[in-house]
Design a protein around this motif. Structure first.
Motif, PDB file in Angstrom:
ATOM      1  N   VAL A 194     -15.670  54.782 -62.218  1.00  0.00           N
ATOM      2  CA  VAL A 194     -15.485  55.759 -63.284  1.00  0.00           C
ATOM      3  C   VAL A 194     -15.498  57.144 -62.661  1.00  0.00           C
ATOM      4  CG1 VAL A 194     -16.466  56.736 -65.379  1.00  0.00           C
ATOM      5  CG2 VAL A 194     -16.618  54.286 -64.970  1.00  0.00           C
ATOM      6  N   MET A 195     -14.422  57.922 -62.852  1.00  0.00           N
ATOM      7  CA  MET A 195     -14.351  59.285 -62.339  1.00  0.00           C
ATOM      8  C   MET A 195     -14.617  60.270 -63.462  1.00  0.00           C
ATOM      9  SD  MET A 195     -13.810  59.826 -59.110  1.00  0.00           S
ATOM     10  CE  MET A 195     -13.130  61.473 -59.088  1.00  0.00           C
ATOM     11  N   ASN A 196     -15.489  61.258 -63.187  1.00  0.00           N
ATOM     12  CA  ASN A 196     -15.725  62.330 -64.138  1.00  0.00           C
ATOM     13  C   ASN A 196     -14.548  63.296 -64.148  1.00  0.00           C
ATOM     14  OD1 ASN A 196     -18.257  61.305 -64.646  1.00  0.00           O
ATOM     15  ND2 ASN A 196     -19.279  62.630 -63.185  1.00  0.00           N
ATOM     16  N   THR A 197     -14.424  64.072 -65.243  1.00  0.00           N
ATOM     17  CA  THR A 197     -13.368  65.071 -65.294  1.00  0.00           C
ATOM     18  C   THR A 197     -13.914  66.437 -65.653  1.00  0.00           C
ATOM     19  OG1 THR A 197     -12.841  64.471 -67.569  1.00  0.00           O
ATOM     20  CG2 THR A 197     -11.560  63.408 -65.855  1.00  0.00           C
ATOM     21  N   ILE A 198     -14.388  66.604 -66.895  1.00  0.00           N
ATOM     22  CA  ILE A 198     -14.844  67.915 -67.357  1.00  0.00           C
ATOM     23  C   ILE A 198     -16.300  67.811 -67.771  1.00  0.00           C
ATOM     24  CG2 ILE A 198     -14.464  69.786 -68.995  1.00  0.00           C
ATOM     25  CD1 ILE A 198     -11.623  68.810 -69.349  1.00  0.00           C
TER      26      ILE A 198
ATOM     27  N   LEU B 266     -21.604  43.266 -64.635  1.00  0.00           N
ATOM     28  CA  LEU B 266     -22.405  42.048 -64.731  1.00  0.00           C
ATOM     29  C   LEU B 266     -23.865  42.361 -64.974  1.00  0.00           C
ATOM     30  CD1 LEU B 266     -20.912  39.786 -61.906  1.00  0.00           C
ATOM     31  CD2 LEU B 266     -20.602  39.556 -64.373  1.00  0.00           C
ATOM     32  N   THR B 267     -24.345  43.436 -64.354  1.00  0.00           N
ATOM     33  CA  THR B 267     -25.761  43.782 -64.452  1.00  0.00           C
ATOM     34  C   THR B 267     -26.009  45.004 -65.325  1.00  0.00           C
ATOM     35  OG1 THR B 267     -25.699  45.217 -62.497  1.00  0.00           O
ATOM     36  CG2 THR B 267     -26.121  42.862 -62.136  1.00  0.00           C
ATOM     37  N   GLY B 268     -24.943  45.771 -65.627  1.00  0.00           N
ATOM     38  CA  GLY B 268     -25.116  47.004 -66.375  1.00  0.00           C
ATOM     39  C   GLY B 268     -25.641  48.140 -65.528  1.00  0.00           C
ATOM     40  N   SER B 269     -25.703  47.956 -64.208  1.00  0.00           N
ATOM     41  CA  SER B 269     -26.237  48.999 -63.341  1.00  0.00           C
ATOM     42  C   SER B 269     -25.156  50.009 -62.980  1.00  0.00           C
ATOM     43  CB  SER B 269     -26.819  48.394 -62.067  1.00  0.00           C
ATOM     44  OG  SER B 269     -25.804  47.764 -61.303  1.00  0.00           O
ATOM     45  N   VAL B 270     -25.597  51.238 -62.773  1.00  0.00           N
ATOM     46  CA  VAL B 270     -24.706  52.331 -62.386  1.00  0.00           C
ATOM     47  C   VAL B 270     -25.169  52.864 -61.047  1.00  0.00           C
ATOM     48  CG1 VAL B 270     -23.831  54.611 -63.011  1.00  0.00           C
ATOM     49  CG2 VAL B 270     -24.301  52.926 -64.792  1.00  0.00           C
ATOM     50  N   GLY B 271     -24.268  52.911 -60.077  1.00  0.00           N
ATOM     51  CA  GLY B 271     -24.616  53.410 -58.757  1.00  0.00           C
ATOM     52  C   GLY B 271     -24.830  54.904 -58.764  1.00  0.00           C
ATOM     53  N   PRO B 272     -25.287  55.452 -57.657  1.00  0.00           N
ATOM     54  CA  PRO B 272     -25.512  56.895 -57.567  1.00  0.00           C
ATOM     55  C   PRO B 272     -24.192  57.659 -57.668  1.00  0.00           C
ATOM     56  CG  PRO B 272     -25.662  55.896 -55.402  1.00  0.00           C
ATOM     57  CD  PRO B 272     -25.565  54.756 -56.381  1.00  0.00           C
ATOM     58  N   GLU B 273     -24.263  58.867 -58.179  1.00  0.00           N
ATOM     59  CA  GLU B 273     -23.066  59.686 -58.287  1.00  0.00           C
ATOM     60  C   GLU B 273     -22.506  59.975 -56.898  1.00  0.00           C
ATOM     61  OE1 GLU B 273     -21.926  63.529 -60.932  1.00  0.00           O
ATOM     62  OE2 GLU B 273     -23.518  63.850 -59.458  1.00  0.00           O
ATOM     63  N   PHE B 274     -21.193  59.762 -56.734  1.00  0.00           N
ATOM     64  CA  PHE B 274     -20.547  60.139 -55.474  1.00  0.00           C
ATOM     65  C   PHE B 274     -19.679  61.366 -55.705  1.00  0.00           C
ATOM     66  CE2 PHE B 274     -17.549  57.075 -57.371  1.00  0.00           C
ATOM     67  CZ  PHE B 274     -16.352  57.764 -57.291  1.00  0.00           C
TER      68      PHE B 274
ATOM     69  N   GLY C  77     -17.119  50.582 -53.208  1.00  0.00           N
ATOM     70  CA  GLY C  77     -17.990  49.592 -52.596  1.00  0.00           C
ATOM     71  C   GLY C  77     -18.875  48.963 -53.648  1.00  0.00           C
ATOM     72  N   THR C  78     -20.017  48.438 -53.229  1.00  0.00           N
ATOM     73  CA  THR C  78     -20.921  47.754 -54.148  1.00  0.00           C
ATOM     74  C   THR C  78     -21.488  48.690 -55.196  1.00  0.00           C
ATOM     75  OG1 THR C  78     -21.516  46.204 -52.400  1.00  0.00           O
ATOM     76  CG2 THR C  78     -22.979  46.331 -54.314  1.00  0.00           C
ATOM     77  N   ASP C  79     -21.929  49.889 -54.775  1.00  0.00           N
ATOM     78  CA  ASP C  79     -22.535  50.800 -55.739  1.00  0.00           C
ATOM     79  C   ASP C  79     -22.072  52.241 -55.579  1.00  0.00           C
ATOM     80  OD1 ASP C  79     -23.798  51.458 -53.402  1.00  0.00           O
ATOM     81  OD2 ASP C  79     -25.838  51.270 -54.183  1.00  0.00           O
ATOM     82  N   THR C  80     -21.091  52.490 -54.699  1.00  0.00           N
ATOM     83  CA  THR C  80     -20.565  53.832 -54.531  1.00  0.00           C
ATOM     84  C   THR C  80     -19.131  53.732 -54.060  1.00  0.00           C
ATOM     85  OG1 THR C  80     -20.995  56.026 -53.569  1.00  0.00           O
ATOM     86  CG2 THR C  80     -21.305  54.108 -52.132  1.00  0.00           C
TER      87      THR C  80
END
Length: 376
Positions: free
Chosen positions: A1-5, A23-31, A73-76
């Motif tokens: 998911v890419m942010n925009t504004i 599958l897990t509902g987890s969100v990786g750290p912001e890149f 990747g897996t989380d980023t």
């Protein structure tokens, strides 16, 4: 998911994003893509055959002609520059992956003087380069749709050009050229389009630019005849809505959210929708579906390998900001056993602040939500 504004009232264009595990509902750290690409909105994001996601064009105070790629990747995800640039800057364009691995980039807004363009270019991931299509489309257009057909051609339909138009073009990769088809029954922009299992294209809603609100009409394009015909009428007029096929093999189509304003411009909306409906090709009808938990316009919708449709982000106006995500699918409570949950569940994931979100195969650019599959 890419942010925009980040702040719609005074836009802060972002170049950050997240990797979400559905599958897990987890969100990786912001890149962040700092040093690689500037922040942008109303761009396109396209999943490539090699697993990368290419981000093309967009708007950052002016339309952009550059591109960069994301390697999730897996989380980023890591960001890489595409050194080549397009011949024409574009925002609110389309970017459609072709069967030959290339990406067709069509139309878009250039600037206040030029307006929309009728030009198109091909992005080649093998060489990270852009090349022009041999001829232009029949009309300039942005906020249009571009849909890959089963035979490899691309249907480019309607949009805003010299006013909102009802024209359509077919792109043929063998000849690298466009030819006119149609026309459509109804001029429309800010609509949605999806390839159905029977090979036809369903086009829904949008705005005609005339008096009244957004459109409730739909139409079908038959590649065998090159003709458009009227489809079933939606229960609610809607533009800038989400559209995705339910991943249950039925061929049914989810239509959700959007708005029904008379104004077709994405950042001048008031009447946001949380309603949803289902098109069933077996009976050729549209029926009401459970409403979303959140009103949202310009949201992303993707059919996931988990059997759900995820709806991500969207826009609720400068005063209300951006909603989070929710899922729609057969793993929810399903008392009537029709394979569709009785209500849309809000995901357990943290809310990600995102704006205009589109799928890799859709039309308006913005943030992407992409199902890249599940690896053991």
């Amino acid at each position: 998911v890419m942010n925009t504004i980040e702040q719609p009232a005074t836009p802060i264009y972002l170049n950050t994003g997240y990797v979400v595990d559905h599958l897990t509902g987890s969100v990786g750290p912001e890149f962040s893509c700092d040093g690689i690409a500037v922040g942008r909105a109303i761009h396109t994001t396209t999943l490539l055959d090699d697993g990368r996601i290419v981000v093309i064009g967009g708007y950052n105070g002016a339309s952009l002609n550059d591109a960069f790629s994301l390697n999730p990747g897996t989380d980023t995800a890591t960001c890489s520059a595409v050194t080549a640039t397009m011949a024409t800057p574009r925002s609110q364009h389309t970017a459609t992956p072709l069967g030959n691995g290339k990406v067709l980039v069509t139309g878009g807004w250039v600037n206040g003087t030029t307006g929309p363009t009728s030009s198109a270019e091909l992005f080649d991931p093998a060489t990270n380069s852009f090349a022009p299509v041999d001829n232009a489309m029949s009309e300039p257009r942005n906020t249009h749709t571009a849909t890959l057909l089963a035979d490899g051609r691309v249907l480019v339909a309607a949009g805003f050009g010299q006013g909102i138009n009802a024209s359509a073009d077919l792109y043929n990769s063998a000849s690298n050229s466009f030819s006119a088809t149609g026309p459509m029954a109804q001029a429309r922009a800010a609509h949605r389009a999806l390839l159905l299992q029977d090979g036809r294209v369903m086009l829904t809603g949008g705005n005609s630019g005339g008096t009244g609100n957004a459109l409730a009409s739909t139409e079908m394009y038959d590649p065998a005849t090159g003709q458009f015909s009227a489809g079933p009428v939606m229960n609610a007029a809607r533009q800038w809505h989400a559209m995705a096929m339910l991943p249950d093999g039925s061929g049914r189509v989810l239509l959700a959210g959007g708005n029904n304003d008379a104004n077709p411009h994405w950042n001048n909306q008031v009447n946001y929708l949380n309603s949803a409906e289902i098109y069933d090709p077996a009976i050729g009808q549209i029926s009401a579906a459970p409403s979303m938990s959140t009103y949202r316009s310009m949201a992303g919708a993707a059919s996931l390998s988990t059997g759900e449709v995820v709806l991500v982000g969207g826009y609720l106006g400068a005063a209300n900001g951006f909603p989070g995500s929710e899922y729609y699918g057969a793993d929810q409570t399903d008392t009537d056993k029709d394979g569709i949950g009785d209500a849309c569940d809000v995901s357990g994931s943290p809310v990600i602040t995102v704006a205009d979100i589109t799928l890799p195969e859709t039309e308006l650019g913005g943030t992407a939500v992409t199902d890249v599959g599940v690896q053991a």
